[in-house]
Enzyme design. Sequence first.
Site, PDB file in Angstrom:
ATOM      1  N   PHE A 158      30.042  40.367  38.098  1.00  0.00           N
ATOM      2  CA  PHE A 158      31.381  40.433  37.493  1.00  0.00           C
ATOM      3  C   PHE A 158      32.406  40.232  38.603  1.00  0.00           C
ATOM      4  O   PHE A 158      32.552  41.069  39.490  1.00  0.00           O
ATOM      5  CB  PHE A 158      31.651  41.755  36.763  1.00  0.00           C
ATOM      6  CG  PHE A 158      32.974  41.688  36.046  1.00  0.00           C
ATOM      7  CD1 PHE A 158      33.064  41.162  34.760  1.00  0.00           C
ATOM      8  CD2 PHE A 158      34.149  42.089  36.664  1.00  0.00           C
ATOM      9  CE1 PHE A 158      34.300  41.046  34.107  1.00  0.00           C
ATOM     10  CE2 PHE A 158      35.380  41.976  36.026  1.00  0.00           C
ATOM     11  CZ  PHE A 158      35.458  41.450  34.747  1.00  0.00           C
ATOM     12  N   ASP A 243      32.358  40.583  47.594  1.00  0.00           N
ATOM     13  CA  ASP A 243      33.384  41.032  46.661  1.00  0.00           C
ATOM     14  C   ASP A 243      33.337  42.555  46.648  1.00  0.00           C
ATOM     15  O   ASP A 243      32.498  43.156  45.972  1.00  0.00           O
ATOM     16  CB  ASP A 243      33.132  40.444  45.261  1.00  0.00           C
ATOM     17  CG  ASP A 243      34.165  40.927  44.248  1.00  0.00           C
ATOM     18  OD1 ASP A 243      34.904  41.886  44.547  1.00  0.00           O
ATOM     19  OD2 ASP A 243      34.228  40.343  43.143  1.00  0.00           O
ATOM     20  N   LYS A 272      41.952  46.204  43.577  1.00  0.00           N
ATOM     21  CA  LYS A 272      41.949  47.544  42.993  1.00  0.00           C
ATOM     22  C   LYS A 272      42.608  48.607  43.886  1.00  0.00           C
ATOM     23  O   LYS A 272      43.829  48.702  43.907  1.00  0.00           O
ATOM     24  CB  LYS A 272      40.533  47.946  42.609  1.00  0.00           C
ATOM     25  CG  LYS A 272      39.972  47.074  41.452  1.00  0.00           C
ATOM     26  CD  LYS A 272      38.750  47.697  40.840  1.00  0.00           C
ATOM     27  CE  LYS A 272      38.000  46.768  39.905  1.00  0.00           C
ATOM     28  NZ  LYS A 272      38.646  46.572  38.630  1.00  0.00           N
TER      29      LYS A 272
HETATM   30  C1  LIG Z   1      33.709  43.320  41.677  1.00  0.00           C
HETATM   31  C2  LIG Z   1      34.926  42.877  40.927  1.00  0.00           C
HETATM   32  N1  LIG Z   1      35.497  41.683  41.226  1.00  0.00           N
HETATM   33  C3  LIG Z   1      36.593  41.253  40.591  1.00  0.00           C
HETATM   34  C4  LIG Z   1      37.184  41.998  39.586  1.00  0.00           C
HETATM   35  C5  LIG Z   1      38.404  41.477  38.885  1.00  0.00           C
HETATM   36  O1  LIG Z   1      39.530  42.210  39.235  1.00  0.00           O
HETATM   37  P1  LIG Z   1      40.850  42.124  38.323  1.00  0.00           P
HETATM   38  O2  LIG Z   1      40.545  42.786  37.034  1.00  0.00           O
HETATM   39  O3  LIG Z   1      41.901  42.845  39.134  1.00  0.00           O
HETATM   40  O4  LIG Z   1      41.170  40.660  38.168  1.00  0.00           O
HETATM   41  C6  LIG Z   1      36.627  43.227  39.238  1.00  0.00           C
HETATM   42  C7  LIG Z   1      37.210  44.035  38.148  1.00  0.00           C
HETATM   43  O5  LIG Z   1      36.612  44.908  37.588  1.00  0.00           O
HETATM   44  C8  LIG Z   1      35.465  43.687  39.924  1.00  0.00           C
HETATM   45  O6  LIG Z   1      34.898  44.834  39.625  1.00  0.00           O
END
Ligand SMILES: Cc1ncc(COP(=O)(O)O)c(C=O)c1O
Length: 418
Positions: A158, A243, A272
């Site tokens: 994700f 990530d 976040k």
């Molecule tokens: C590992 C990871 N990458 C990217 C994202 C995407 O972030 P955003 O919702 O701020 O676009 C999330 C969101 O949950 C995430 O957990």
Amino acid sequence: MSTTEATTNTTDATATASAATAEAIASAEAHSAHNYHPLPVVVASAEGAWMTDVEGRRFLDMLAGYSALNFGHGNRRLIDAAKAQLERVTLTSRAFYHDRFAAFCDELAALCGMEMVLPMNTGAEAVETAVKTARKWGYRVKGVPDGRARIIVASDNFHGRTTTIVSFSTDPEARADYGPYTPGFDVVPYGDLEALTAAVTDDTVAVLLEPIQGEAGVLVPPPGYLAGVRELTTSRNVLFIADEIQSGLGRTGKTFACEHEGVVPDMYVLGKALGGGVVPVSAVVSSAEVLGVFKAGEHGSTFGGNPLACAVALEVIAMLRGGEFQQRAAELGDHLHHELNLLVGGGAVRAVRGRGLWAGVDIDPARGTGREISEQLMERGVLVKDTHGSTIRIAPPLVISKEDLDWGLDQLRAVLSD
Ligand SMILES: Cc1ncc(COP(=O)(O)O)c(C=O)c1O
């Protein structure tokens, strides 16, 4: 909040939601797209690890905005930093410099042990930025023939919701009906180093991974996997992009989840908690060789790196530099996992995974869905979120007290033994 107050809270939360809640939910649903299925609670205020709804009922937040609220609701240092900046200047766009920008880039790069920062706003934008960076690096530095760059990702990933990112999702819910999809991505099973090794070609520019997969249910890869990925990517001149949007900035007991295997990737993708739960702040952090590929006009964002975002993120970075939040997550996390593991095999819980103050708890489907357990916990004053049918995710703010954590665990035990 003390345990006594928390106990009183149970009574409050158990009270049937009144018309005020029902009305607020009905009007929210009437005029918003139905792209979420929130628990039926309408929050009006919050402090620390606690939220209060429109009826005055108090709830222990065991989700923390999917780790965006690592430092808790209304954290004084973050609110003060934001307020002070609100009175000075909030936005310049990157057409001009502003006086918080240099410190933000310097200090974030130092926290990551890297050289350059490219600020954005949301997590998905930062992931998009990482993808663009890797492709450009592939063409300009590695020498991949034009249009051939490929990026390897993991199954059940994700990384956000943009059309390119969902193009390499393996979750039908996230992906269906959004084609045509962006090409250039190869998916291999998460945690399988052999499959990853076999997928690397001369055209591979990057491997993009979550060091722990959050949305997939807090999946921790097998020991040695991240170190193996580091070794493989180095030997094949491929960028390792971590990530750490959800796993980073203290959540797992370290600043970065990669540290658990002594691994430093080529690029961190952060979001976040970088915005302290106050403003959206994200960034790609890497070496000068990698982020140096961009020239003026080749990438950007109106709000990326704005003064308010930088001021809040600078305070976040200062808080992380001290190490207390990481230590707290490690200590309370050990306690959380010890208690959760005692539930495994007792009938209701099939498995527990995670690291630090972060856990995925697989509920026996015979006992109920993740959603049902989340609703029952809500009735007892605890807010968590389900994922993938039968899993609940637990990720309280790192500022939670041990008493409150124990009270939350008591509620879970009570729900599971009902
Ligand atoms: C590992 C990871 N990458 C990217 C994202 C995407 O972030 P955003 O919702 O701020 O676009 C999330 C969101 O949950 C995430 O957990």
